[in-house]
Write a protein that holds these residues in place. Structure first.
Motif, mmCIF file in Angstrom:
data_model
loop_
_atom_site.group_PDB
_atom_site.id
_atom_site.type_symbol
_atom_site.label_atom_id
_atom_site.label_comp_id
_atom_site.label_asym_id
_atom_site.label_seq_id
_atom_site.Cartn_x
_atom_site.Cartn_y
_atom_site.Cartn_z
ATOM 1 N N MET A 70 84.062 62.519 7.053
ATOM 2 C CA MET A 70 83.833 62.929 8.438
ATOM 3 C C MET A 70 83.995 61.731 9.363
ATOM 4 O O MET A 70 83.671 60.599 8.990
ATOM 5 C CB MET A 70 82.436 63.530 8.601
ATOM 6 N N THR A 71 84.478 61.988 10.562
ATOM 7 C CA THR A 71 84.709 60.926 11.529
ATOM 8 C C THR A 71 83.584 60.899 12.565
ATOM 9 O O THR A 71 82.790 61.839 12.682
ATOM 10 C CB THR A 71 86.044 61.148 12.250
ATOM 11 N N LEU A 72 83.562 59.828 13.357
ATOM 12 C CA LEU A 72 82.597 59.743 14.446
ATOM 13 C C LEU A 72 82.797 60.879 15.443
ATOM 14 O O LEU A 72 81.823 61.391 16.022
ATOM 15 C CB LEU A 72 82.718 58.390 15.157
ATOM 16 N N LEU A 73 84.058 61.278 15.649
ATOM 17 C CA LEU A 73 84.322 62.393 16.563
ATOM 18 C C LEU A 73 83.675 63.676 16.038
ATOM 19 O O LEU A 73 83.123 64.461 16.815
ATOM 20 C CB LEU A 73 85.827 62.592 16.743
ATOM 21 N N THR A 74 83.731 63.872 14.719
ATOM 22 C CA THR A 74 83.080 65.051 14.130
ATOM 23 C C THR A 74 81.592 65.038 14.421
ATOM 24 O O THR A 74 80.999 66.059 14.799
ATOM 25 C CB THR A 74 83.308 65.082 12.607
ATOM 26 N N TYR A 75 80.965 63.866 14.232
ATOM 27 C CA TYR A 75 79.539 63.745 14.524
ATOM 28 C C TYR A 75 79.257 64.030 15.994
ATOM 29 O O TYR A 75 78.270 64.678 16.343
ATOM 30 C CB TYR A 75 79.039 62.344 14.165
ATOM 31 N N GLN A 76 80.123 63.508 16.875
ATOM 32 C CA GLN A 76 79.920 63.704 18.307
ATOM 33 C C GLN A 76 80.071 65.176 18.677
ATOM 34 O O GLN A 76 79.314 65.703 19.498
ATOM 35 C CB GLN A 76 80.925 62.859 19.104
ATOM 36 N N VAL A 77 81.030 65.849 18.065
ATOM 37 C CA VAL A 77 81.219 67.279 18.304
ATOM 38 C C VAL A 77 79.979 68.051 17.870
ATOM 39 O O VAL A 77 79.453 68.895 18.607
ATOM 40 C CB VAL A 77 82.470 67.795 17.554
ATOM 41 N N PHE A 78 79.494 67.744 16.677
ATOM 42 C CA PHE A 78 78.306 68.427 16.159
ATOM 43 C C PHE A 78 77.103 68.219 17.078
ATOM 44 O O PHE A 78 76.401 69.176 17.433
ATOM 45 C CB PHE A 78 78.000 67.921 14.748
ATOM 46 N N LYS A 79 76.860 66.989 17.485
ATOM 47 C CA LYS A 79 75.715 66.689 18.351
ATOM 48 C C LYS A 79 75.846 67.403 19.698
ATOM 49 O O LYS A 79 74.873 67.961 20.215
ATOM 50 C CB LYS A 79 75.593 65.186 18.588
ATOM 51 N N THR A 80 77.035 67.402 20.277
ATOM 52 C CA THR A 80 77.239 68.000 21.602
ATOM 53 C C THR A 80 77.067 69.517 21.544
ATOM 54 O O THR A 80 76.453 70.122 22.431
ATOM 55 C CB THR A 80 78.635 67.636 22.151
ATOM 56 N N VAL A 81 77.588 70.138 20.495
ATOM 57 C CA VAL A 81 77.387 71.588 20.329
ATOM 58 C C VAL A 81 75.904 71.885 20.137
ATOM 59 O O VAL A 81 75.359 72.827 20.731
ATOM 60 C CB VAL A 81 78.204 72.120 19.134
ATOM 61 N N ALA A 82 75.225 71.077 19.321
ATOM 62 C CA ALA A 82 73.792 71.285 19.076
ATOM 63 C C ALA A 82 72.986 71.123 20.357
ATOM 64 O O ALA A 82 72.054 71.885 20.621
ATOM 65 C CB ALA A 82 73.297 70.306 18.012
ATOM 66 N N ASP A 83 73.332 70.141 21.179
ATOM 67 C CA ASP A 83 72.598 69.873 22.419
ATOM 68 C C ASP A 83 72.768 70.995 23.439
ATOM 69 O O ASP A 83 71.828 71.313 24.183
ATOM 70 C CB ASP A 83 73.067 68.556 23.051
ATOM 71 N N HIS A 84 73.958 71.594 23.483
ATOM 72 C CA HIS A 84 74.270 72.539 24.561
ATOM 73 C C HIS A 84 74.377 73.989 24.097
ATOM 74 O O HIS A 84 74.471 74.898 24.931
ATOM 75 C CB HIS A 84 75.561 72.109 25.266
ATOM 76 N N GLY A 85 74.353 74.212 22.779
ATOM 77 C CA GLY A 85 74.357 75.575 22.268
ATOM 78 C C GLY A 85 75.608 76.361 22.582
ATOM 79 O O GLY A 85 75.568 77.594 22.662
ATOM 80 N N SER A 86 76.747 75.679 22.739
ATOM 81 C CA SER A 86 77.980 76.365 23.127
ATOM 82 C C SER A 86 79.196 75.528 22.738
ATOM 83 O O SER A 86 79.246 74.328 23.036
ATOM 84 C CB SER A 86 77.977 76.617 24.642
#
Length: 291
Positions: free
Chosen positions: A1-17
């Motif tokens: 997994m890349t840092l971008l993957t982690y960032q995508v996961f965190k951003t989706v989790a934070d905003h629910g969308s």
């Protein structure tokens, strides 16, 4: 997994969308969906629940998020260190605080810090003691203001001794307002109380002095508590810091014996902070430490 993957996961989790995450990260919703699907395939379990109402974390996702936050925070620390080596004062600091610090201290802290470090971004999260504790332990914030009694096992540096005072409706007592309120006097009155996650120090004071107060009002924020007091629904105990610039008609008295909370600045890893975080941490110590 890349840092971008982690960032995508965190951003989706934070905003629910997925769509909101796509807008924030400058990607397409399909790219966001693909990144999460690839992540789940690699992990071997689902991290998100998808429904028409939005996106929520699975139990696996909730357990994984603090580790993802830690990876992203480490990456931010790395780039801040590189910027510092190159003579640049850049970075981001995420600060957690409770209400009275947010209104009384934070504007001055941010203004003075930004004058010295204009390229360091400050992100503020305001909540209860429990919220700040959760944010620190899960990597949501870098540093947080807490009372010493609420910090638990989180390393905390004491800053300020904040007296507890008794707040009463304006004109409630005919005594001189410089009079001290004794414990025995407190036993005779109806109280307005807050939830323990909001005023743990006050709850501790009540328990230590065997004040088994009766209250029909259990509110969360300081202003609501004082508003109820000003309208004659009872008295309350408040930290003196809260009473600065209160817009309601009330009087308040010092308490005998002395009662207080100690406000401190907390971080999970005091010996290992990103350069921008350490600058903010030291700035707060210099500006507000008086004990």
């Amino acid at each position: 997994m890349t840092l971008l993957t982690y960032q995508v996961f965190k951003t989706v989790a934070d905003h629910g969308s997925f769509r909101k995450a796509a807008d924030i990260l400058g990607l397409t919703p399909s790219a966001i969906s693909h990144a999460i699907s690839s992540m789940e395939n690699e992990l071997g379990f689902s991290v998100l629940n998808r429904s028409k109402a939005g996106v929520t974390l699975t139990n696996y996702g909730e357990n994984l998020l603090p580790y993802v936050n830690a990876v992203l925070n480490s990456d931010e620390s790395l780039w801040q260190a590189i910027a510092e080596f190159n003579g640049l004062k850049k970075g981001k600091v995420k600060v957690g605080c409770f209400s009275s610090v947010c209104t009384s201290w934070l504007p001055d802290i941010m203004n003075s810090f930004e004058k010295e470090y204009p390229d360091i971004t400050i992100e503020v999260f305001q909540g209860t003691y429990d919220d700040v504790t959760y944010w620190l332990k899960n990597g949501v914030v870098d540093i947080g203001f807490l009372s010493m009694s609420s910090a638990g096992d989180i390393p905390i540096e004491p800053l300020y001794k904040d007296p507890l005072v008794c707040v009463v409706p304006k004109g409630f007592f005919t005594k001189d307002t410089n009079e001290i309120m004794h414990i025995a006097e407190l036993r005779n009155h109806q109280f307005v109380t807050q939830r323990e996650s909001t005023d743990a120090d006050i709850q501790n004071f009540l328990k230590e002095n065997s004040l088994n107060v009766q209250s029909n009002y259990h509110v969360v924020d300081d202003l609501s508590t004082v508003a109820l007091v000003s309208n004659g629904f009872g008295i309350c105990i408040m930290p003196e810091l809260v009473m600065r610039d209160i817009p309601y008609e009330v009087d308040y008295y010092q308490i005998e014996p002395d009662a207080y909370r100690i406000i401190g600045i907390a971080t999970m890893n005091p010996g290992f902070m990103a350069p921008a975080v350490r600058k903010m941490y030291n700035h707060i110590l210099k500006q507000y430490k008086n004990i």
